[in-house]
Design an enzyme around this catalytic site. Sequence first.
Site, PDB file in Angstrom:
ATOM      1  NE  ARG A  79      -2.386  -1.328   3.537  1.00 30.21           N
ATOM      2  CZ  ARG A  79      -1.822  -0.550   4.452  1.00 30.21           C
ATOM      3  NH1 ARG A  79      -1.866   0.771   4.331  1.00 30.21           N
ATOM      4  NH2 ARG A  79      -1.239  -1.059   5.506  1.00 30.21           N
ATOM      5  CE1 TYR A 218       0.410  -6.069  -1.907  1.00 31.37           C
ATOM      6  CE2 TYR A 218      -0.664  -4.052  -1.180  1.00 31.37           C
ATOM      7  CZ  TYR A 218      -0.179  -5.318  -0.909  1.00 31.37           C
ATOM      8  OH  TYR A 218      -0.311  -5.814   0.357  1.00 31.37           O
ATOM      9  CE  LYS A 227      -7.079  -3.664   5.210  1.00 28.83           C
ATOM     10  NZ  LYS A 227      -5.837  -4.298   5.021  1.00 28.83           N
ATOM     11  CG  HIS A 247      -7.183  -3.261   9.846  1.00 29.38           C
ATOM     12  ND1 HIS A 247      -5.879  -2.812   9.944  1.00 29.38           N
ATOM     13  CD2 HIS A 247      -7.152  -4.261   8.933  1.00 29.38           C
ATOM     14  CE1 HIS A 247      -5.096  -3.526   9.142  1.00 29.38           C
ATOM     15  NE2 HIS A 247      -5.847  -4.417   8.519  1.00 29.38           N
ATOM     16  CB  SER A 269      -0.819  -3.781   7.797  1.00 30.13           C
ATOM     17  OG  SER A 269      -2.004  -3.074   7.505  1.00 30.13           O
ATOM     18  CB  CYS A 271       0.644  -6.387  13.861  1.00 25.53           C
ATOM     19  SG  CYS A 271       1.859  -5.121  13.456  1.00 25.53           S
ATOM     20  CE  LYS A 273      -5.632  -7.154  10.415  1.00 31.29           C
ATOM     21  NZ  LYS A 273      -4.257  -6.635  10.459  1.00 31.29           N
ATOM     22  CG  ASP A 294      -7.408  -7.322   6.624  1.00 32.67           C
ATOM     23  OD1 ASP A 294      -6.433  -7.212   7.376  1.00 32.67           O
ATOM     24  OD2 ASP A 294      -7.633  -6.527   5.693  1.00 32.67           O
ATOM     25  CG  ASN A 384       3.033  -6.480   1.999  1.00 31.16           C
ATOM     26  OD1 ASN A 384       2.396  -6.966   2.925  1.00 31.16           O
ATOM     27  ND2 ASN A 384       2.473  -5.704   1.071  1.00 31.16           N
ATOM     28  CB  SER A 385       5.387 -12.206  -0.681  1.00 31.86           C
ATOM     29  OG  SER A 385       5.904 -12.869   0.450  1.00 31.86           O
ATOM     30  NE  ARG A 386      -0.082  -8.672   2.360  1.00 32.02           N
ATOM     31  CZ  ARG A 386      -0.619  -8.315   3.519  1.00 32.02           C
ATOM     32  NH1 ARG A 386      -1.697  -8.914   3.959  1.00 32.02           N
ATOM     33  NH2 ARG A 386      -0.067  -7.370   4.256  1.00 32.02           N
ATOM     34  CG  PHE A 512       2.910 -18.093  15.956  1.00 29.81           C
ATOM     35  CD1 PHE A 512       2.417 -17.474  14.817  1.00 29.81           C
ATOM     36  CD2 PHE A 512       4.240 -17.841  16.325  1.00 29.81           C
ATOM     37  CE1 PHE A 512       3.226 -16.650  14.037  1.00 29.81           C
ATOM     38  CE2 PHE A 512       5.051 -17.014  15.547  1.00 29.81           C
ATOM     39  CZ  PHE A 512       4.535 -16.422  14.414  1.00 29.81           C
ATOM     40  CG  ASN A 515      -0.627 -15.423  20.661  1.00 28.10           C
ATOM     41  OD1 ASN A 515       0.243 -15.222  21.507  1.00 28.10           O
ATOM     42  ND2 ASN A 515      -0.455 -15.105  19.378  1.00 28.10           N
TER      43      ASN A 515
HETATM   44  P1  GTP Z   1      -2.286  -7.887   7.313  1.00 28.12           P
HETATM   45  O1  GTP Z   1      -2.781  -8.944   6.391  1.00 28.12           O
HETATM   46  O2  GTP Z   1      -1.228  -7.028   6.717  1.00 28.12           O
HETATM   47  O3  GTP Z   1      -3.381  -7.052   7.880  1.00 28.12           O
HETATM   48  O4  GTP Z   1      -1.490  -8.633   8.503  1.00 28.12           O
HETATM   49  P2  GTP Z   1      -2.006  -9.479   9.749  1.00 28.12           P
HETATM   50  O5  GTP Z   1      -2.342  -8.574  10.878  1.00 28.12           O
HETATM   51  O6  GTP Z   1      -3.041 -10.440   9.337  1.00 28.12           O
HETATM   52  O7  GTP Z   1      -0.670 -10.253  10.194  1.00 28.12           O
HETATM   53  P3  GTP Z   1      -0.280 -11.800  10.056  1.00 28.12           P
HETATM   54  O8  GTP Z   1      -1.120 -12.685  10.921  1.00 28.12           O
HETATM   55  O9  GTP Z   1      -0.194 -12.154   8.638  1.00 28.12           O
HETATM   56  O10 GTP Z   1       1.171 -11.781  10.688  1.00 28.12           O
HETATM   57  C1  GTP Z   1       2.184 -10.940  10.193  1.00 28.12           C
HETATM   58  C2  GTP Z   1       3.525 -11.415  10.649  1.00 28.12           C
HETATM   59  O11 GTP Z   1       3.568 -11.485  12.074  1.00 28.12           O
HETATM   60  C3  GTP Z   1       3.874 -12.800  10.132  1.00 28.12           C
HETATM   61  O12 GTP Z   1       5.215 -12.826   9.727  1.00 28.12           O
HETATM   62  C4  GTP Z   1       3.657 -13.685  11.331  1.00 28.12           C
HETATM   63  O13 GTP Z   1       4.466 -14.811  11.287  1.00 28.12           O
HETATM   64  C5  GTP Z   1       3.971 -12.770  12.509  1.00 28.12           C
HETATM   65  N1  GTP Z   1       3.196 -13.129  13.709  1.00 28.12           N
HETATM   66  C6  GTP Z   1       1.855 -13.338  13.775  1.00 28.12           C
HETATM   67  N2  GTP Z   1       1.486 -13.719  15.022  1.00 28.12           N
HETATM   68  C7  GTP Z   1       2.610 -13.726  15.772  1.00 28.12           C
HETATM   69  C8  GTP Z   1       2.878 -14.013  17.151  1.00 28.12           C
HETATM   70  O14 GTP Z   1       2.005 -14.352  17.941  1.00 28.12           O
HETATM   71  N3  GTP Z   1       4.177 -13.885  17.543  1.00 28.12           N
HETATM   72  C9  GTP Z   1       5.172 -13.508  16.690  1.00 28.12           C
HETATM   73  N4  GTP Z   1       6.404 -13.411  17.153  1.00 28.12           N
HETATM   74  N5  GTP Z   1       4.956 -13.245  15.379  1.00 28.12           N
HETATM   75  C10 GTP Z   1       3.694 -13.339  14.932  1.00 28.12           C
HETATM   76  C1  SPV Z   2      -2.993  -4.670   5.049  1.00 25.40           C
HETATM   77  O1  SPV Z   2      -2.012  -4.061   4.631  1.00 25.40           O
HETATM   78  O2  SPV Z   2      -3.570  -4.388   6.132  1.00 25.40           O
HETATM   79  C2  SPV Z   2      -3.527  -5.803   4.273  1.00 25.40           C
HETATM   80  C3  SPV Z   2      -3.044  -5.992   2.914  1.00 25.40           C
HETATM   81  O3  SPV Z   2      -4.406  -6.510   4.745  1.00 25.40           O
HETATM   82  S1  SPV Z   2      -3.757  -4.860   1.824  1.00 25.40           S
HETATM   83  O4  SPV Z   2      -4.848  -5.493   1.116  1.00 25.40           O
HETATM   84  O5  SPV Z   2      -2.731  -4.457   0.883  1.00 25.40           O
HETATM   85  O6  SPV Z   2      -4.265  -3.716   2.548  1.00 25.40           O
HETATM   86 MN    MN Z   3      -4.897  -5.968   6.889  1.00 26.17          MN
END
Ligand code: GTP
Ligand code: SPV
Ligand code: MN
Length: 603
Positions: A79, A218, A227, A247, A269, A271, A273, A294, A384-386, A512, A515
């Site tokens: 983004r 993207y 979004k 979000h 993002s 972090c 979710k 999300d 940020n690969s998806r 992970f 939690n």
């Molecule tokens: P967006 O799709 O961008 O909104 O991201 P998201 O909030 O869904 O984050 P996602 O669950 O994809 O995690 C993002 C990164 O954080 C990944 O590399 C995960 O491996 C890492 N991660 C997720 N949960 C944990 C956790 O509990 N501990 C740690 N250390 N890393 C975590």
């Molecule tokens: C984020 O960045 O919070 C995502 C990926 O979930 S995107 O669709 O690019 O916003």
């Molecule tokens: Mn997101």
Amino acid sequence: MTAVTIPGLDQAPTDHPHLLAWVHEVAELTCPDEVVWADGSQDEWDRLTAKLVDAGTFVPLKKKPNSFWAASDPTDVARVEERTFICSVDPADCGPTNNWMDPAEMKATMTDLYRGCMRGRTMYVIPFCMGPLDAEKPMLGVEITDSEYVVVSMHIMTRMGTRALARFGDDAPFVKALHSIGAPLEPGQEDVAWPCNETKYITQFPEERTIWSFGSGYGGNALLGKKCYSLRIASVMARDEGWLAEHMLILKLTSPERKSYYVAAAFPSACGKTNLAMLEPTIPGWRVETLGDDIAWMRFGEDGRLYAVNPENGFFGVAPGTDYHTNPNAMRTIEKGNSLFTNVALTDDGDVWWEGMGEPPAHLTSWKKQDWTPGGDELSSHPNSRYCTPIAQCDIKAPEWEDPKGVPISAIFFGGRRATTIPLVTESRDWQHGVFMGATLSSETTAAAVGKTGVVRRDPMAMLPFIGYHAGDYFQHWIDTGKSADADKLPKIFYVNWFRRGEDKRFLWPGFGENSRVLKWAIERIEGRAAAVETPIGHVPTADELDLTGLDASREDIEAALAFDADEWRAEVPMIEEWFAKIGEKVPTSLRDELEALKLRLG
Ligand code: GTP
Ligand code: SPV
Ligand code: MN
């Protein structure tokens, strides 16, 4: 209608006058070679994925059925917050956290960019619905795009095509979402695998419920149902109509006693979710099912509780770090195929690979389409690969994930990525204090947006890049939402941080699946069964109050993860003050009171 003749333009499968008029207007402006109304069929998917393979955008995976690898232009990977605009009529409705431009001026600028921008390409018209199709008032939209990648991604991420168009009738209102990659082709000009434009605009016109996006292919810049609609435009609708567009993931947690609770959680993002949404609990007898990873739309039900619906139809998840240890449910979902992978590495035998999957193979094709061997400095996959995959094929989707009524939320988690200061979990004292926690949420920046990573910034409710109006008004809307409800029917609010680090920089909490221990404590707090220590920042459990049975982590680390450190918090206060000063006079008095009360408690 005008007299332009573009093949397909007059083959509209609808009589909706506003939709037809808008499609004609856009076609006339952008001059595509052809217009195609997306129907969402398997045939359309097959045709477009084949076209993308021919164009070199997609490589079919040999190891996953009906799945494709794509590498974007290396400049078009996330983004673009600097290029994202909220063009409200009154700049005061945009606020200091968004970029503003006068809507007429922005339209003039972007109209110039759109003029002829689809030459040599096909213009696709994608009717879509965010949220269940059988909602009483379906949340409709139409995306016009010149990108096949967008069309096939929308197949996964939204309910679209014929089944969505069926809900338009003759006059249903819909969000107009115009997208162009901004890369017209001259006759005979050869295309590139990922066409895009150096100039990018991601623009929301909130009063008109309209989105104009230009120059990027993207995800969050181009899949406009996500979004742009479901957060930026929907947050304005929600303000106007008394609901919340957030979000947030939505999960269902079932205890060994078979009691089920629904939890929503907002983390910025990248972090955590998606990972929390699909969590595999490590504590026996507990079960998590997922409803969304999300975005959550939350409205009050007739019983006075807050009900959440996921507007999306797919997961667009961060690939690196995802594997069978961290997120087995995501792995099982993508294993079934029907998925797209963007900016990950490609294996020689036709599968995908990314950092976090363990030992890399001896040779890969990197996301930059270069030979890659282990041991070098470059990552095989962009951070940020998806992956993009349908929720329907996730084994742990909750059966009620498509219920238009939504699910009643018992707890809201706010969380960020902070190496210091923020304990593993803190329960708010009440709704207003919880809103203060959300409004002052902070997190280190990640690769999900273009820019420097690892910088601590305030990210209120994880919505900083997504609030479609003034952040101060948004905080007031959260306060008002609480006031409009029975306090005992409101979700309890918690603040979590999976990312606190020890002096040697390693994570103190294993995260992970573990939690689930924090989820369990939160539910026990709701049930009035668990104890906590009252600290100046809220209720924090001691290590004894968490179920740590079988946890592979040292007592010192857990205690450090849970610690409330008054000095760290005193250092945090000026940053919160600076943040409120930035928002200005629209910071609700109640939140200023919360800050003053916090300062007093900290001494
Ligand atoms: P967006 O799709 O961008 O909104 O991201 P998201 O909030 O869904 O984050 P996602 O669950 O994809 O995690 C993002 C990164 O954080 C990944 O590399 C995960 O491996 C890492 N991660 C997720 N949960 C944990 C956790 O509990 N501990 C740690 N250390 N890393 C975590
Ligand atoms: C984020 O960045 O919070 C995502 C990926 O979930 S995107 O669709 O690019 O916003
Ligand atoms: Mn997101």
